[in-house]
Design a protein around this motif. Sequence first.
Motif, PDB file in Angstrom:
ATOM      1  N   ILE A  61     -10.332   9.275  -1.130  1.00 17.64           N
ATOM      2  CA  ILE A  61      -9.519   8.362  -0.312  1.00 17.64           C
ATOM      3  C   ILE A  61      -8.685   7.365  -1.128  1.00 17.64           C
ATOM      4  O   ILE A  61      -7.491   7.188  -0.842  1.00 17.64           O
ATOM      5  N   PRO A  62      -9.239   6.693  -2.151  1.00 22.48           N
ATOM      6  CA  PRO A  62      -8.372   5.784  -2.923  1.00 22.48           C
ATOM      7  C   PRO A  62      -7.196   6.496  -3.590  1.00 22.48           C
ATOM      8  O   PRO A  62      -6.084   5.948  -3.645  1.00 22.48           O
ATOM      9  N   TYR A  63      -7.427   7.705  -4.114  1.00 25.94           N
ATOM     10  CA  TYR A  63      -6.328   8.466  -4.712  1.00 25.94           C
ATOM     11  C   TYR A  63      -5.298   8.866  -3.657  1.00 25.94           C
ATOM     12  O   TYR A  63      -4.091   8.869  -3.921  1.00 25.94           O
ATOM     13  N   TYR A  64      -5.771   9.191  -2.473  1.00 25.88           N
ATOM     14  CA  TYR A  64      -4.879   9.538  -1.356  1.00 25.88           C
ATOM     15  C   TYR A  64      -3.921   8.383  -1.073  1.00 25.88           C
ATOM     16  O   TYR A  64      -2.710   8.571  -0.941  1.00 25.88           O
ATOM     17  N   TYR A  65      -4.472   7.170  -0.993  1.00 22.56           N
ATOM     18  CA  TYR A  65      -3.627   6.012  -0.688  1.00 22.56           C
ATOM     19  C   TYR A  65      -2.755   5.614  -1.867  1.00 22.56           C
ATOM     20  O   TYR A  65      -1.633   5.126  -1.675  1.00 22.56           O
ATOM     21  N   ALA A  66      -3.241   5.807  -3.090  1.00 28.31           N
ATOM     22  CA  ALA A  66      -2.399   5.549  -4.257  1.00 28.31           C
ATOM     23  C   ALA A  66      -1.179   6.469  -4.222  1.00 28.31           C
ATOM     24  O   ALA A  66      -0.059   6.059  -4.566  1.00 28.31           O
ATOM     25  N   SER A  67      -1.392   7.692  -3.792  1.00 30.35           N
ATOM     26  CA  SER A  67      -0.281   8.641  -3.635  1.00 30.35           C
ATOM     27  C   SER A  67       0.639   8.223  -2.492  1.00 30.35           C
ATOM     28  O   SER A  67       1.864   8.207  -2.626  1.00 30.35           O
ATOM     29  N   GLN A  68       0.028   7.852  -1.377  1.00 37.75           N
ATOM     30  CA  GLN A  68       0.827   7.543  -0.189  1.00 37.75           C
ATOM     31  C   GLN A  68       1.690   6.298  -0.363  1.00 37.75           C
ATOM     32  O   GLN A  68       2.844   6.271   0.067  1.00 37.75           O
ATOM     33  N   VAL A  69       1.146   5.264  -1.003  1.00 31.45           N
ATOM     34  CA  VAL A  69       1.904   4.032  -1.166  1.00 31.45           C
ATOM     35  C   VAL A  69       3.160   4.273  -2.005  1.00 31.45           C
ATOM     36  O   VAL A  69       4.237   3.735  -1.723  1.00 31.45           O
ATOM     37  N   ASN A  70       3.060   5.128  -3.012  1.00 31.16           N
ATOM     38  CA  ASN A  70       4.217   5.468  -3.832  1.00 31.16           C
ATOM     39  C   ASN A  70       5.202   6.371  -3.082  1.00 31.16           C
ATOM     40  O   ASN A  70       6.420   6.262  -3.279  1.00 31.16           O
ATOM     41  N   THR A  71       4.682   7.223  -2.234  1.00 34.81           N
ATOM     42  CA  THR A  71       5.538   8.134  -1.461  1.00 34.81           C
ATOM     43  C   THR A  71       6.353   7.373  -0.429  1.00 34.81           C
ATOM     44  O   THR A  71       7.579   7.547  -0.333  1.00 34.81           O
ATOM     45  N   VAL A  72       5.680   6.548   0.354  1.00 35.21           N
ATOM     46  CA  VAL A  72       6.362   5.792   1.416  1.00 35.21           C
ATOM     47  C   VAL A  72       7.449   4.901   0.822  1.00 35.21           C
ATOM     48  O   VAL A  72       8.544   4.777   1.393  1.00 35.21           O
ATOM     49  N   ALA A  73       7.175   4.306  -0.333  1.00 37.63           N
ATOM     50  CA  ALA A  73       8.155   3.429  -0.986  1.00 37.63           C
ATOM     51  C   ALA A  73       9.385   4.199  -1.470  1.00 37.63           C
ATOM     52  O   ALA A  73      10.437   3.599  -1.725  1.00 37.63           O
ATOM     53  N   SER A  74       9.265   5.508  -1.592  1.00 37.47           N
ATOM     54  CA  SER A  74      10.353   6.320  -2.131  1.00 37.47           C
ATOM     55  C   SER A  74      11.394   6.698  -1.079  1.00 37.47           C
ATOM     56  O   SER A  74      12.539   7.033  -1.428  1.00 37.47           O
ATOM     57  N   PHE A  75      11.030   6.645   0.188  1.00 37.19           N
ATOM     58  CA  PHE A  75      12.000   6.969   1.233  1.00 37.19           C
ATOM     59  C   PHE A  75      13.062   5.870   1.289  1.00 37.19           C
ATOM     60  O   PHE A  75      12.754   4.691   1.427  1.00 37.19           O
ATOM     61  N   GLY A  76      14.318   6.271   1.146  1.00 36.37           N
ATOM     62  CA  GLY A  76      15.420   5.313   1.155  1.00 36.37           C
ATOM     63  C   GLY A  76      15.764   4.768  -0.223  1.00 36.37           C
ATOM     64  O   GLY A  76      16.753   4.047  -0.374  1.00 36.37           O
ATOM     65  N   GLU A  77      14.975   5.112  -1.224  1.00 32.86           N
ATOM     66  CA  GLU A  77      15.247   4.652  -2.590  1.00 32.86           C
ATOM     67  C   GLU A  77      16.480   5.374  -3.144  1.00 32.86           C
ATOM     68  O   GLU A  77      16.573   6.600  -3.085  1.00 32.86           O
ATOM     69  N   LYS A  78      17.429   4.615  -3.689  1.00 32.58           N
ATOM     70  CA  LYS A  78      18.666   5.200  -4.206  1.00 32.58           C
ATOM     71  C   LYS A  78      18.651   5.380  -5.723  1.00 32.58           C
ATOM     72  O   LYS A  78      19.417   6.173  -6.272  1.00 32.58           O
ATOM     73  N   ASP A  79      17.787   4.644  -6.388  1.00 30.18           N
ATOM     74  CA  ASP A  79      17.681   4.726  -7.843  1.00 30.18           C
ATOM     75  C   ASP A  79      16.828   5.938  -8.212  1.00 30.18           C
ATOM     76  O   ASP A  79      15.615   5.949  -8.003  1.00 30.18           O
ATOM     77  N   GLU A  80      17.472   6.953  -8.769  1.00 34.52           N
ATOM     78  CA  GLU A  80      16.767   8.207  -9.047  1.00 34.52           C
ATOM     79  C   GLU A  80      15.631   8.026 -10.054  1.00 34.52           C
ATOM     80  O   GLU A  80      14.572   8.644  -9.921  1.00 34.52           O
ATOM     81  N   ALA A  81      15.835   7.184 -11.049  1.00 33.61           N
ATOM     82  CA  ALA A  81      14.799   6.970 -12.062  1.00 33.61           C
ATOM     83  C   ALA A  81      13.560   6.333 -11.431  1.00 33.61           C
ATOM     84  O   ALA A  81      12.419   6.747 -11.704  1.00 33.61           O
ATOM     85  N   LYS A  82      13.779   5.343 -10.569  1.00 27.57           N
ATOM     86  CA  LYS A  82      12.655   4.675  -9.903  1.00 27.57           C
ATOM     87  C   LYS A  82      11.956   5.628  -8.946  1.00 27.57           C
ATOM     88  O   LYS A  82      10.726   5.699  -8.900  1.00 27.57           O
TER      89      LYS A  82
END
Length: 210
Positions: A61-82
């Motif tokens: 579960i902690p790894y699941y949320y570590a993955s999810q928090v980074n994924t959700v933050a990526s939607f709408g991100e315009k900076d390809e490197a980030k």
Amino acid sequence: MKKLITLLLLIGASVAQVQAQAKDQYTKGMEKAFELWKDQKIVEASNLFERIATAEPDNWIPYYYASQVNTVASFGEKDEAKLSKQLEKAREFVDVAKAISPDNPEILVQEALINTAWIAFDGATYGMTMSQKNVQLYQKALELDPNNPRVVFSKAEWDMGAARYFGKDTAPYCKDVERALELFATFKSDTPFYPSWGKERAEQVLAACK
């Protein structure tokens, strides 16, 4: 004999106390990580989920949320490197979660969300290959747990997006969203911090259907 029994009872009580303290630390840590996430402190939340996971090597579960928090933050991100950095971390975390808990439908849905974030960023580059992967991931998740509301809803929303892309009617998938909401009403898990997201989004999608 009496001394031996007393010693065993003391050892048992000590072990129980240590386990209770560890459980309490886990709960507090997870709650803090969610609080950081809510405050949009993505890096801090991700790092804390990862630290918790390190202390809970058999807990996906902690790894699941570590993955999810980074994924959700990526939607709408315009900076390809980030975006690339966030989604690479998300992929690493979800791979560890899969190793801990193979054939877990919740993790398969999370893996599909990573692919979707890439497609949302650049459909021309990632659409063809990752779309096919998502079809397979959602199908496998549905086979593993056909009554999981996140699986049913996520697959329905994915199918709707594909239908829109190809200019087809999305109405046939509305019944799946409706079924997902019925499943959300009864789905329960005794596992602390088990995924519970999706209901509000499903309600929004169903409202759009009507």
